[in-house]
Structure formats: C-alpha cells, structure tokens
Design a protein around this motif. Sequence first.
Motif, PDB file in Angstrom:
ATOM      1  N   ILE A  36       0.705  -1.280   0.092  1.00  0.00           N
ATOM      2  CA  ILE A  36      -0.100   0.093  -0.193  1.00  0.00           C
ATOM      3  C   ILE A  36       0.759   1.239  -0.150  1.00  0.00           C
ATOM      4  O   ILE A  36       0.236   2.563   0.142  1.00  0.00           O
ATOM      5  CB  ILE A  36      -0.803  -0.065   1.149  1.00  0.00           C
ATOM      6  N   TYR A  37       2.169   1.108   0.103  1.00  0.00           N
ATOM      7  CA  TYR A  37       3.034   2.090  -0.008  1.00  0.00           C
ATOM      8  C   TYR A  37       3.598   2.865  -1.271  1.00  0.00           C
ATOM      9  O   TYR A  37       3.480   2.267  -2.219  1.00  0.00           O
ATOM     10  CB  TYR A  37       4.291   1.804   1.017  1.00  0.00           C
ATOM     11  N   SER A  38       3.656   4.251  -1.310  1.00  0.00           N
ATOM     12  CA  SER A  38       4.293   4.884  -2.474  1.00  0.00           C
ATOM     13  C   SER A  38       5.829   4.489  -2.698  1.00  0.00           C
ATOM     14  O   SER A  38       6.679   4.323  -1.490  1.00  0.00           O
ATOM     15  CB  SER A  38       4.038   6.536  -2.541  1.00  0.00           C
ATOM     16  N   GLY A  39       6.068   4.597  -3.805  1.00  0.00           N
ATOM     17  CA  GLY A  39       7.685   4.478  -4.143  1.00  0.00           C
ATOM     18  C   GLY A  39       8.317   2.949  -4.360  1.00  0.00           C
ATOM     19  O   GLY A  39       7.684   1.916  -3.958  1.00  0.00           O
ATOM     20  N   ASN A  40       9.480   3.117  -4.447  1.00  0.00           N
ATOM     21  CA  ASN A  40      10.399   1.875  -4.781  1.00  0.00           C
ATOM     22  C   ASN A  40      11.837   2.427  -4.349  1.00  0.00           C
ATOM     23  O   ASN A  40      12.050   3.414  -3.848  1.00  0.00           O
ATOM     24  CB  ASN A  40      10.072   1.359  -5.968  1.00  0.00           C
ATOM     25  N   TYR A  44      12.867   7.949  -0.710  1.00  0.00           N
ATOM     26  CA  TYR A  44      12.523   7.995   0.625  1.00  0.00           C
ATOM     27  C   TYR A  44      11.180   7.538   0.928  1.00  0.00           C
ATOM     28  O   TYR A  44      11.013   7.763   2.150  1.00  0.00           O
ATOM     29  CB  TYR A  44      13.192   9.374   0.961  1.00  0.00           C
ATOM     30  N   LEU A  45      10.396   7.544   0.029  1.00  0.00           N
ATOM     31  CA  LEU A  45       9.011   7.240   0.199  1.00  0.00           C
ATOM     32  C   LEU A  45       8.832   5.731   0.898  1.00  0.00           C
ATOM     33  O   LEU A  45       9.657   4.814   0.873  1.00  0.00           O
ATOM     34  CB  LEU A  45       8.091   7.053  -1.270  1.00  0.00           C
ATOM     35  N   GLU A  46       7.919   5.355   1.570  1.00  0.00           N
ATOM     36  CA  GLU A  46       8.026   4.047   2.156  1.00  0.00           C
ATOM     37  C   GLU A  46       7.810   2.816   1.602  1.00  0.00           C
ATOM     38  O   GLU A  46       8.602   2.130   1.873  1.00  0.00           O
ATOM     39  CB  GLU A  46       6.356   4.191   3.046  1.00  0.00           C
ATOM     40  N   GLY A  47       7.454   3.010   0.326  1.00  0.00           N
ATOM     41  CA  GLY A  47       7.699   1.812  -0.349  1.00  0.00           C
ATOM     42  C   GLY A  47       9.235   1.392  -0.869  1.00  0.00           C
ATOM     43  O   GLY A  47       9.970   0.451  -1.281  1.00  0.00           O
ATOM     44  N   GLY A  48      10.147   2.372  -0.617  1.00  0.00           N
ATOM     45  CA  GLY A  48      11.473   2.549  -0.760  1.00  0.00           C
ATOM     46  C   GLY A  48      12.209   1.851   0.352  1.00  0.00           C
ATOM     47  O   GLY A  48      13.463   1.792   0.209  1.00  0.00           O
ATOM     48  N   HIS A  49      11.517   2.091   1.364  1.00  0.00           N
ATOM     49  CA  HIS A  49      12.228   1.639   2.822  1.00  0.00           C
ATOM     50  C   HIS A  49      11.776   0.563   3.509  1.00  0.00           C
ATOM     51  O   HIS A  49      12.618  -0.057   4.336  1.00  0.00           O
ATOM     52  CB  HIS A  49      12.285   2.905   3.672  1.00  0.00           C
ATOM     53  N   ARG A  50      10.401   0.408   3.452  1.00  0.00           N
ATOM     54  CA  ARG A  50       9.823  -0.473   4.290  1.00  0.00           C
ATOM     55  C   ARG A  50      10.080  -2.234   3.709  1.00  0.00           C
ATOM     56  O   ARG A  50       9.946  -2.245   2.568  1.00  0.00           O
ATOM     57  CB  ARG A  50       8.426  -0.470   4.436  1.00  0.00           C
ATOM     58  N   VAL A  51      10.647  -2.850   4.454  1.00  0.00           N
ATOM     59  CA  VAL A  51      10.987  -4.241   4.275  1.00  0.00           C
ATOM     60  C   VAL A  51      10.599  -5.158   5.445  1.00  0.00           C
ATOM     61  O   VAL A  51      10.293  -4.999   6.379  1.00  0.00           O
ATOM     62  CB  VAL A  51      12.261  -4.484   3.765  1.00  0.00           C
ATOM     63  N   LYS A 136      10.942  18.365  -2.767  1.00  0.00           N
ATOM     64  CA  LYS A 136       9.926  18.089  -3.397  1.00  0.00           C
ATOM     65  C   LYS A 136      10.010  16.775  -4.285  1.00  0.00           C
ATOM     66  O   LYS A 136      11.248  16.016  -3.976  1.00  0.00           O
ATOM     67  CB  LYS A 136      10.075  19.170  -4.744  1.00  0.00           C
ATOM     68  N   GLY A 137       9.006  16.146  -4.760  1.00  0.00           N
ATOM     69  CA  GLY A 137       9.080  14.947  -5.457  1.00  0.00           C
ATOM     70  C   GLY A 137       9.406  13.622  -4.763  1.00  0.00           C
ATOM     71  O   GLY A 137       9.052  13.686  -3.446  1.00  0.00           O
ATOM     72  N   SER A 138      10.105  12.719  -5.187  1.00  0.00           N
ATOM     73  CA  SER A 138      10.167  11.554  -4.794  1.00  0.00           C
ATOM     74  C   SER A 138      11.834  11.234  -4.149  1.00  0.00           C
ATOM     75  O   SER A 138      12.099  10.188  -3.485  1.00  0.00           O
ATOM     76  CB  SER A 138       9.812  10.206  -5.338  1.00  0.00           C
ATOM     77  N   GLY A 139      12.547  12.103  -4.755  1.00  0.00           N
ATOM     78  CA  GLY A 139      14.017  11.699  -4.425  1.00  0.00           C
ATOM     79  C   GLY A 139      14.653  10.641  -5.001  1.00  0.00           C
ATOM     80  O   GLY A 139      15.746  10.145  -4.826  1.00  0.00           O
TER      81      GLY A 139
END
Length: 188
Positions: A36-40, A44-51, A136-139
Amino acid sequence: SGEEDNTIVIFTSDNGCAANANYKVLKAKGHNPSYIYSGNKGSYLEGGHRVPFIVKWPEKIKANSISDATICTTDFMATCADIVDYNLKDNEAEDSYTMLPLLLQKEGFTREATIHHSKEGVFAIRKGSWKLVDSKGSGGWTYNGKDAQFDLQLYNLEEDPGEQNNLVEKYPELVKELKEKVDEYKKL
C-alpha cells in the motif's frame, strides 16, 4: 543437538523493489512489491524503505510476537554488540540503536528518529508516525509530481501510509521541529 533453540535467524531484505522490475507482470501474478506504500528502491517514500523483518530465536523470542516500533538495519550493529556484551565506542555505530529490548519484549528500546535517504541525496526524517521529507518529488525513480509546489512534505504514516496527503501547511510547528532535527542530523 539443540543449537537451533539458541540461534538467532533474521530474515529481511534490501530496501524497496527495483524501479525496473516488471510491475505489470508482478501485479498480474497478484504481487505488489510496495503493497500500500508509495515509491520503490532509491526513494525516501515508504515503498522504498519498508521491508520484511522476521526474527526467530526460540530461547529468547516468543513465537508469533509482533512489534510496531520503527527500526532500521543500522540497528544490527548495536543489537549484536548488546547480545555479546561489547561496549561500542563513541565513534562506532553512532546511528545504531539496540533492538534487543524489542526482541525480548522488554522496556528500553529508544529511537529518537529515523533518517531516510534517497539515491538523489534527499533526506527524510521519521519520528513516531510523522515523516518530513526535505525536498519536492520522490528523491528517486518514483514520480511524485503532486507535491512539486511544496519545498517540504509532511505525512502522518499512521493515517496515510501511502503518503498521499501532504500536511506541511496544516502543521507548521511540527514541520519546524522536524526540519531542525533533520538539519541537525545532516551536520553529524
């Protein structure tokens, strides 16, 4: 031999799914790597960090126990040092916190905040359920143009785990506090 009972086994992974993964095929097979998280990966978005983080240590950890505490893989160093009674020096693992109290379900785990860092050098700070993004943005590789009008992004991850509602204008005092803290960490 009984060694398994006093052996710690940790399952986790690198941060986020690669942006070049074939998401269309993955979703067709019923798998969304970011859930359900944004990013990869790279963001720095949660989809990029949650594991995933699963630990088995039968003599020490109660089976099927769960914690919602925020931890970081940097915490392995302090945790391992704690397990073997090694006293870390002041210049060793400065950003590592022992997870041993969490693993043993005891009081004592303290983490002031967690720093996220993107492939583009963008910092974010997570404190409790709040996350401030210093950009700004997703980094990273993930497009997040909806927030391009703001220099900062603030999310309540408990209420908005997909990071869809930037609350930077609604909580200026919290933004100030977290911005000062992330700037302090950048200087370390």
